[in-house]
Design a protein around this motif. Sequence first.
Motif, PDB file in Angstrom:
ATOM      1  N   SER A 164      15.316  12.937  14.766  1.00 30.38           N
ATOM      2  CA  SER A 164      14.829  13.440  13.478  1.00 30.38           C
ATOM      3  C   SER A 164      15.182  12.431  12.390  1.00 30.38           C
ATOM      4  CB  SER A 164      15.441  14.812  13.151  1.00 30.38           C
ATOM      5  OG  SER A 164      16.855  14.714  13.018  1.00 30.38           O
ATOM      6  N   GLY A 165      14.499  12.555  11.252  1.00 29.38           N
ATOM      7  CA  GLY A 165      14.770  11.645  10.147  1.00 29.38           C
ATOM      8  C   GLY A 165      13.961  12.010   8.926  1.00 29.38           C
ATOM      9  N   HIS A 166      14.250  11.353   7.815  1.00 30.62           N
ATOM     10  CA  HIS A 166      13.593  11.632   6.544  1.00 30.62           C
ATOM     11  C   HIS A 166      12.156  11.118   6.555  1.00 30.62           C
ATOM     12  CE1 HIS A 166      17.218  13.045   4.575  1.00 30.62           C
ATOM     13  NE2 HIS A 166      17.857  12.025   5.092  1.00 30.62           N
ATOM     14  N   CYS A 167      11.295  11.828   5.844  1.00 29.77           N
ATOM     15  CA  CYS A 167       9.932  11.383   5.570  1.00 29.77           C
ATOM     16  C   CYS A 167       9.912  10.950   4.113  1.00 29.77           C
ATOM     17  CB  CYS A 167       8.931  12.500   5.827  1.00 29.77           C
ATOM     18  SG  CYS A 167       7.218  12.063   5.470  1.00 29.77           S
ATOM     19  N   ALA A 181       0.505   5.980  12.496  1.00 28.61           N
ATOM     20  CA  ALA A 181       0.942   4.999  13.489  1.00 28.61           C
ATOM     21  C   ALA A 181       2.360   5.343  13.940  1.00 28.61           C
ATOM     22  CB  ALA A 181       0.888   3.589  12.909  1.00 28.61           C
ATOM     23  N   VAL A 182       2.575   5.393  15.244  1.00 32.67           N
ATOM     24  CA  VAL A 182       3.870   5.759  15.814  1.00 32.67           C
ATOM     25  C   VAL A 182       4.345   4.626  16.721  1.00 32.67           C
ATOM     26  CG1 VAL A 182       5.086   7.357  17.333  1.00 32.67           C
ATOM     27  CG2 VAL A 182       3.398   8.219  15.712  1.00 32.67           C
ATOM     28  N   LYS A 183       5.593   4.203  16.545  1.00 36.17           N
ATOM     29  CA  LYS A 183       6.199   3.155  17.365  1.00 36.17           C
ATOM     30  C   LYS A 183       7.522   3.661  17.911  1.00 36.17           C
ATOM     31  CE  LYS A 183       7.257  -1.108  18.786  1.00 36.17           C
ATOM     32  NZ  LYS A 183       6.512  -1.879  19.807  1.00 36.17           N
ATOM     33  N   LEU A 184       7.667   3.674  19.246  1.00 33.41           N
ATOM     34  CA  LEU A 184       8.923   4.086  19.877  1.00 33.41           C
ATOM     35  C   LEU A 184       9.863   2.898  19.909  1.00 33.41           C
ATOM     36  CD1 LEU A 184       9.464   6.978  20.938  1.00 33.41           C
ATOM     37  CD2 LEU A 184       7.041   6.438  20.754  1.00 33.41           C
ATOM     38  N   LEU A 207      12.273   6.330  16.650  1.00 38.51           N
ATOM     39  CA  LEU A 207      10.830   6.367  16.422  1.00 38.51           C
ATOM     40  C   LEU A 207      10.534   6.020  14.969  1.00 38.51           C
ATOM     41  CD1 LEU A 207       8.311   9.001  17.699  1.00 38.51           C
ATOM     42  CD2 LEU A 207       8.398   8.526  15.260  1.00 38.51           C
ATOM     43  N   LEU A 208       9.512   5.200  14.786  1.00 41.43           N
ATOM     44  CA  LEU A 208       9.039   4.840  13.453  1.00 41.43           C
ATOM     45  C   LEU A 208       7.618   5.356  13.299  1.00 41.43           C
ATOM     46  CD1 LEU A 208       9.448   3.180  10.791  1.00 41.43           C
ATOM     47  CD2 LEU A 208       8.370   1.277  12.000  1.00 41.43           C
ATOM     48  N   ALA A 209       7.360   6.092  12.214  1.00 40.53           N
ATOM     49  CA  ALA A 209       6.030   6.642  11.945  1.00 40.53           C
ATOM     50  C   ALA A 209       5.605   6.237  10.542  1.00 40.53           C
ATOM     51  CB  ALA A 209       6.041   8.161  12.072  1.00 40.53           C
ATOM     52  N   SER A 210       4.334   5.873  10.385  1.00 46.24           N
ATOM     53  CA  SER A 210       3.852   5.484   9.062  1.00 46.24           C
ATOM     54  C   SER A 210       2.373   5.791   8.938  1.00 46.24           C
ATOM     55  CB  SER A 210       4.097   3.992   8.809  1.00 46.24           C
ATOM     56  OG  SER A 210       3.346   3.194   9.704  1.00 46.24           O
ATOM     57  N   SER A 211       1.969   6.137   7.706  1.00 48.76           N
ATOM     58  CA  SER A 211       0.565   6.413   7.419  1.00 48.76           C
ATOM     59  C   SER A 211       0.281   6.042   5.977  1.00 48.76           C
ATOM     60  CB  SER A 211       0.251   7.900   7.650  1.00 48.76           C
ATOM     61  OG  SER A 211      -1.089   8.190   7.295  1.00 48.76           O
ATOM     62  N   PRO A 245       0.834  -1.201   0.000  1.00 49.34           N
ATOM     63  CA  PRO A 245       0.000   0.000   0.000  1.00 49.34           C
ATOM     64  C   PRO A 245       0.867   1.247   0.000  1.00 49.34           C
ATOM     65  CG  PRO A 245       0.012  -1.048   2.160  1.00 49.34           C
ATOM     66  CD  PRO A 245       0.687  -2.001   1.222  1.00 49.34           C
ATOM     67  N   ALA A 246       0.489   2.227  -0.776  1.00 45.66           N
ATOM     68  CA  ALA A 246       1.235   3.487  -0.816  1.00 45.66           C
ATOM     69  C   ALA A 246       1.178   4.134   0.559  1.00 45.66           C
ATOM     70  CB  ALA A 246       0.626   4.407  -1.870  1.00 45.66           C
ATOM     71  N   SER A 247       2.348   4.518   1.063  1.00 44.48           N
ATOM     72  CA  SER A 247       2.430   5.045   2.429  1.00 44.48           C
ATOM     73  C   SER A 247       3.500   6.113   2.532  1.00 44.48           C
ATOM     74  CB  SER A 247       2.754   3.920   3.420  1.00 44.48           C
ATOM     75  OG  SER A 247       1.822   2.874   3.348  1.00 44.48           O
ATOM     76  N   TYR A 248       3.373   6.925   3.581  1.00 45.53           N
ATOM     77  CA  TYR A 248       4.436   7.821   4.017  1.00 45.53           C
ATOM     78  C   TYR A 248       5.055   7.202   5.274  1.00 45.53           C
ATOM     79  CZ  TYR A 248       2.820  11.509   0.877  1.00 45.53           C
ATOM     80  OH  TYR A 248       2.475  12.238  -0.240  1.00 45.53           O
ATOM     81  N   VAL A 249       6.390   7.133   5.312  1.00 52.04           N
ATOM     82  CA  VAL A 249       7.089   6.491   6.423  1.00 52.04           C
ATOM     83  C   VAL A 249       8.258   7.362   6.856  1.00 52.04           C
ATOM     84  CG1 VAL A 249       8.351   4.440   7.178  1.00 52.04           C
ATOM     85  CG2 VAL A 249       6.449   4.191   5.595  1.00 52.04           C
ATOM     86  N   GLY A 250       8.469   7.437   8.154  1.00 51.48           N
ATOM     87  CA  GLY A 250       9.621   8.156   8.688  1.00 51.48           C
ATOM     88  C   GLY A 250      10.313   7.337   9.750  1.00 51.48           C
ATOM     89  N   LEU A 251      11.642   7.268   9.698  1.00 53.46           N
ATOM     90  CA  LEU A 251      12.447   6.631  10.739  1.00 53.46           C
ATOM     91  C   LEU A 251      13.318   7.704  11.358  1.00 53.46           C
ATOM     92  CD1 LEU A 251      13.415   4.112  12.248  1.00 53.46           C
ATOM     93  CD2 LEU A 251      15.133   3.816  10.469  1.00 53.46           C
TER      94      LEU A 251
END
Length: 239
Positions: free
Chosen positions: A232-235, A155-158, A143-147, A127-133
């Motif tokens: 911080s990290g790339h989106c 969704a956020v995961k520490l 932190l991992l973030a994805s939508s 599925p097409a998503s935006y993800v940040g590590l």
Amino acid sequence: MNLLQPERLDRLAREYALGTLQGPARRRFERLLREAPLTMRVVAHWQERLGVLAAGVPAVPPRERVWDGIEQRLFARSRAAGRWGWLSSLFAPRLLGGVLAGVLLAAVALRLQPQWLDLEPKGETLPASYVGLLVSDAGQATLLASSRRHGHTLAVKLLQPLDVPAGQVARLWALPREGPPFLVGEVPARGAATLALPDSAEKLFSSVARLGVTVEAAGGDARTPAGPFVASGHCVKLW
């Protein structure tokens, strides 16, 4: 407990791909991997989503004392001279360490990108998503973030606990390529959370280059970051 229930399976597969699923839970999940092909597909889905973020995590070279410790434990007996002494040079710790590192790198690469050797079924799309590590100043994945691209939740995961003193909160900010940062939401100090988005991820993150987390006073002005970014990290876009 039905491990094939969709939400539970997705959560376990994500933790397995991240390496945070440990102990008996990991062994039960690995047994399920052998018995249920669906489980492998869900894990492959998360491995591919997370694999593109590996380049954003800086490598941490081992300290010299690590090599010295390996040498002491593995090669102390081979230092004595003898007719087999030439083997000690062949299996010198740094040479052996380089070989092991290469094998480990290849294993990780195949685990994260099995399609390189056609080890993954074709015809399946993620599925097409935006993800940040997000990583800390020390280079630790924090932190991992994805939508989903058109989703309205994040969704956020520490991956590492945040140090959030009493009376303060951790805030996740989006940093567009142009324009000021804007608040995505407050995140917990540990564990996981789902943040409601005011609009679709596509509209919010299409021009966002990076994400960052600050720790600042609760109830303060949330229009702009009030402190330095602790992670911080790339989106990135996954499609």
